[in-house]
Design an enzyme around this catalytic site. Structure first.
Site, PDB file in Angstrom:
ATOM      1  N   HIS A 286       3.237   0.031  31.375  1.00 24.70           N
ATOM      2  CA  HIS A 286       3.106   0.285  32.714  1.00 24.70           C
ATOM      3  C   HIS A 286       2.926  -1.018  33.580  1.00 24.70           C
ATOM      4  CE1 HIS A 286      -1.250  -0.565  32.851  1.00 24.70           C
ATOM      5  NE2 HIS A 286      -1.208   0.094  31.466  1.00 24.70           N
TER       6      HIS A 286
ATOM      7  N   ASP B  57       1.765  -1.013  36.834  1.00 28.39           N
ATOM      8  CA  ASP B  57       0.214  -1.199  37.768  1.00 28.39           C
ATOM      9  C   ASP B  57      -0.827  -1.698  36.769  1.00 28.39           C
ATOM     10  OD1 ASP B  57       0.517   1.312  36.054  1.00 28.39           O
ATOM     11  OD2 ASP B  57      -1.457   1.747  37.148  1.00 28.39           O
TER      12      ASP B  57
ATOM     13  N   ASP C 290      -2.866  -5.919  30.123  1.00 34.02           N
ATOM     14  CA  ASP C 290      -2.745  -4.552  30.452  1.00 34.02           C
ATOM     15  C   ASP C 290      -2.215  -4.714  31.636  1.00 34.02           C
ATOM     16  OD1 ASP C 290      -3.388  -1.971  30.652  1.00 34.02           O
ATOM     17  OD2 ASP C 290      -5.385  -2.190  31.258  1.00 34.02           O
TER      18      ASP C 290
ATOM     19  N   GLU D  71      -0.457   4.444  35.803  1.00 32.55           N
ATOM     20  CA  GLU D  71      -1.392   4.647  34.670  1.00 32.55           C
ATOM     21  C   GLU D  71      -2.928   4.219  34.865  1.00 32.55           C
ATOM     22  OE1 GLU D  71      -3.580   4.073  31.119  1.00 32.55           O
ATOM     23  OE2 GLU D  71      -3.324   2.726  32.470  1.00 32.55           O
ATOM     24  N   GLU D  72      -3.264   3.199  35.629  1.00 36.34           N
ATOM     25  CA  GLU D  72      -4.612   2.851  36.096  1.00 36.34           C
ATOM     26  C   GLU D  72      -5.359   3.518  36.903  1.00 36.34           C
ATOM     27  OE1 GLU D  72      -5.912   0.935  34.131  1.00 36.34           O
ATOM     28  OE2 GLU D  72      -4.454  -0.743  33.293  1.00 36.34           O
TER      29      GLU D  72
ATOM     30  N   HIS E 100      -9.324  -4.610  32.312  1.00 35.08           N
ATOM     31  CA  HIS E 100     -10.333  -4.194  33.383  1.00 35.08           C
ATOM     32  C   HIS E 100     -11.420  -5.130  33.885  1.00 35.08           C
ATOM     33  CE1 HIS E 100      -8.713   0.138  32.359  1.00 35.08           C
ATOM     34  NE2 HIS E 100      -7.782  -0.737  32.304  1.00 35.08           N
TER      35      HIS E 100
END
Length: 450
Positions: free
Chosen positions: A89, A91, A122, A153-154, A419
């Protein structure tokens, strides 16, 4: 041939760094309230162009039901060869507190042997891993390929999850490489075989028609924030472990463990602060529910008045292990919160997103090929670990392609701090995992045909 492949990948690492720098510089945060949505489109177009250049055919953007764009492409298999889906992904999470970053979040910065920036691990690092593996193989790709790189996704709005079932033929493959996880530690080859599910709620407590002067009414007048605190506290036992009526909170993990001191270091627990709950760290991470208060709406300290809060609100997240149904867990969380409300305060609980837990089957030829590739690159057998995070798409894949093998792997490891501020990636993991992927494609082509 293995040494030659490793040499090619090593020579490609400067390009991998340049690619990652370009991708990180695009703030593709899937949250239009903070970042312009055209940046996600820009990242999608970058990904499409890069994979087309790496040899995939008909690479294009498809709009998914949540409005995000998935990058789709393919490469036909040689006669008799299997097909592998490559997932990633583009994003990323918002950077959170810019002041907490040592270097700018959207500028790739090398420091102490690592590459820093939002999305380096990520999941833009995994995009670069895919590209490096394909470039190293060149035209000698022994399997068919499918690509899907999603853009939401996030934010958890399920765009790709809704897209997959009606487009099952477009993405069908014999093995699916879901590259949004990583190794247990740098240099420890790992496949993730267990994912926790997710059940979120927002709970609102109301006690008064409006905020009232604490000097005139404090004491008998019920405090909505105090009521909310009691309710949230009831979700944990005396040792801090999750305790929710109606849920099994005492499961045990049967796979490879997680050293407690290593966990303290990886998670940044302060000296003298005890871990919460009981049992092994692996039990608590991968085999039991885990509740987290994600946020509270209440008066801030700065600027607060001498008033009794009339209302208060919290967002509560519940991670659940395989074997627990997501909606059942969410209903148990709602019932527990309502039952724990003191003083007859009014409680409204709004269900948010849910995601089912996932457990992979590991006995097929794809896992055998991956183990062989990892042993060749890292010199040690592949480990199986759980993952505390949730990837709802894995269950959609499992339901849509019940015969396919699903493998979770990638460049992320605990030091990446995904994150969080100061996210980073070890470039050696990009290099080694690109080598693993390229070798896996070769070994899988041979094993699937035997």
């Amino acid at each position: 041939m293995t040494d030659e492949l490793a040499r090619r990948i090593a020579e490609l690492m400067p390009r991998a760094k340049a690619d990652l720098a370009e991708l990180v510089a695009i703030p593709s945060v899937a949250d239009a309230r903070q970042y312009p949505p055209e940046k996600c489109r820009e990242a999608a177009e970058w990904v499409a162009a890069a994979f087309a250049d790496a040899g995939l055919h008909d690479v294009h953007l498809e709009e998914t039901p949540d409005g995000s764009h998935a990058v789709i492409g393919h490469r036909p298999p040689p006669p008799g060869a299997p097909t592998v889906l490559l997932y990633c992904h583009y994003d990323v999470q918002p950077p959170l507190d810019d002041a907490a970053w040592t270097s700018p979040p959207f500028e790739l910065t090398e420091r102490d042997g690592r590459w820093y920036g939002r999305g380096t691990a990520d999941c833009k690092g995994n995009i670069v891993m895919h590209l490096t593996a394909l470039r190293a193989l060149g035209e000698d790709i022994p399997v068919g390929l499918k690509l899907v790189s999603e853009g939401s996704e996030e934010q958890g709005t399920g765009g790709l999850e809704a897209y997959v079932p009606p487009h099952a033929g477009e993405l069908h493959a014999d093995a699916l490489l879901v590259c949004d996880t990583g190794n247990a530690a740098v240099g420890m080859p790992t496949a993730t075989t267990s994912l926790r599910g997710l059940a979120n709620v927002v709970v609102t407590v109301s006690a008064l028609h409006g905020d009232m002067h604490s000097g005139m009414f404090g004491g008998p007048a019920p405090d909505a924030l105090a009521a909310l605190i009691r309710m949230l506290d009831s979700l944990r036992g005396p040792d801090g472990g999750t305790r929710i009526d109606g849920l099994d909170c005492d499961g045990a993990w049967s796979g490879v463990g997680y050293d407690e001191e290593q966990f303290r270091q990886d998670s940044g627990v302060l000296d003298g602060v005890r871990l919460t709950g009981s049992g092994s760290v692996a039990d608590r991470l991968w085999a039991r529910p885990a509740v987290t208060v994600l946020g509270i709406d209440c008066p801030p300290v700065v600027g607060s008045a001498a008033a009794i809060p009339a209302t208060a609100r919290a967002r509560v997240s519940l991670r659940i292990p395989p074997g627990t149904e997501a909606h059942t867990a969410q209903e148990a969380l709602i019932a527990h919160l309502k039952a724990a409300a003191p003083w007859g305060v009014r409680v409204e609980v709004q269900p948010e997103s849910t995601g089912s837990p996932f457990r992979a089957a590991t006995g097929g030829p794809a896992y055998g090929a991956l183990d062989k590739a990892m042993q060749e690159v890292y010199g040690k057998p592949m480990a199986f670990l759980g993952q505390g995070g949730s990837i709802p798409l894995c269950n959609v894949f499992a339901q849509t392609y019940p015969e396919a093998e699903i493998i979770l792997m990638g460049v992320e490891e605990p030091r990446c701090l995904i994150h969080a501020p100061n996210e980073s990636v070890d470039p050696g993991e990009i290099e080694h995992m690109a080598n693993v992927e390229a070798l896996f494609l070769r070994h899988y082509a041979n094993s699937a045909g035997t």
